[in-house]
Design a protein around this motif. Structure first.
Motif, PDB file in Angstrom:
ATOM      1  N   ALA A  33       0.822  -1.215   0.000  1.00  0.00           N
ATOM      2  CA  ALA A  33       0.000   0.000   0.000  1.00  0.00           C
ATOM      3  C   ALA A  33       0.849   1.255   0.000  1.00  0.00           C
ATOM      4  N   LEU A  34       2.101   1.143   0.476  1.00  0.00           N
ATOM      5  CA  LEU A  34       2.990   2.299   0.555  1.00  0.00           C
ATOM      6  C   LEU A  34       3.960   2.374  -0.622  1.00  0.00           C
ATOM      7  N   ILE A  35       4.472   1.212  -1.083  1.00  0.00           N
ATOM      8  CA  ILE A  35       5.542   1.241  -2.080  1.00  0.00           C
ATOM      9  C   ILE A  35       5.292   0.314  -3.274  1.00  0.00           C
ATOM     10  N   GLY A  36       4.114  -0.248  -3.403  1.00  0.00           N
ATOM     11  CA  GLY A  36       3.829  -1.128  -4.529  1.00  0.00           C
ATOM     12  C   GLY A  36       4.261  -2.559  -4.264  1.00  0.00           C
ATOM     13  N   ARG A  37       3.745  -3.476  -5.074  1.00  0.00           N
ATOM     14  CA  ARG A  37       3.953  -4.900  -4.819  1.00  0.00           C
ATOM     15  C   ARG A  37       5.378  -5.359  -5.109  1.00  0.00           C
ATOM     16  N   THR A  38       6.013  -4.804  -6.150  1.00  0.00           N
ATOM     17  CA  THR A  38       7.357  -5.271  -6.507  1.00  0.00           C
ATOM     18  C   THR A  38       8.348  -5.019  -5.384  1.00  0.00           C
TER      19      THR A  38
END
Length: 235
Positions: A222-227
């Motif tokens: 939610a803060l930095i993306g899934r990757t």
């Protein structure tokens, strides 16, 4: 008999309608888990930092205001470090929007600060180190209004992307539209009032790195993306 010009105009309108239909989002990409909030995602205490007395800063919501339309969830806090004398404070803002489109999109500090009377004195694009092999594309800037100098470190997430500039942000939205989806987004901003002559960037970068490492693995996307969240989970 239909004029050639009318045919051309009609063909252009049809093409425009077709393009608009092609770019119309057909699905949503939402990385904030259902029922979760920014206040619960971001830890209130980590690595010696903790929320000051009084807890989260209350941010009044005005129905129909720009902020209420842009962001469906916001949290603002002031953190102090246990080793300090209380004079060093980091102000954190996390603003979440459930859908990022041409109409509703995150407002970058380079736009917001001048809008309230600040002048941007310095700006850098950086790769914020979080863990070995994992960095977050971020922006550092200094803004001044009168005798007040504020140092800022922030990043924005749109879907799985972390655009560093307004141009990057527009390109990410276009790619999302072409892929047929609209993503959620978040602005994570940490700032400090400058007490001396040197910028507070090292403290702010370390603060944000420690915050991410202390965030529950299931909530990092939610803060930095899934990757990047997956990369941190493997560290």
């Amino acid at each position: 008999m239909i004029a050639r010009r009318d045919l051309l105009v009609g063909a252009g309108c049809a093409a425009a309608l077709g393009a608009a239909e092609y770019l119309r989002p057909r699905r949503a990409l939402k990385l904030l888990r259902d029922g979760e909030t920014m206040a619960r995602v971001i830890p209130g205490a980590f690595a010696g930092w903790s929320i000051g007395e009084g807890g989260d800063i209350v941010m009044p919501e005005t129905p129909g205001s720009l902020a209420s339309r842009l962001y469906s969830d916001r949290v603002a806090r002031t953190y102090r470090h246990a080793d300090g004398d209380g004079s060093e404070e980091v102000m954190l803002l996390a603003a979440y929007g459930a859908a990022q489109s041409d109409v509703l999109q995150l407002h970058r500090p380079e736009v917001c600060y001048p809008a309230v009377g600040f002048t941007i004195k310095e700006r850098r694009l950086v790769s914020l180190p979080v863990a070995p092999g994992v960095t977050v594309p971020a922006v550092l800037l200094s803004a001044q209004a009168g005798g007040r100098m504020e140092d800022v470190a922030y990043w924005t997430r749109l879907g799985d992307d972390l655009p560093q500039t307004g141009g990057d942000q527009r390109w990410v939205r276009l790619r999302a539209a072409m892929a047929g989806y609209v993503g959620d987004g978040v602005l994570v901003r940490a700032s400090m009032l400058r007490r001396g002559g040197e910028p507070s960037f090292p403290i702010l970068q370390q603060f944000l790195s420690q915050m991410l490492m202390s965030t529950a693995a299931r909530d990092r996307a939610a803060l930095i993306g899934r990757t990047r969240a997956d990369a941190l989970a493997r560290v």
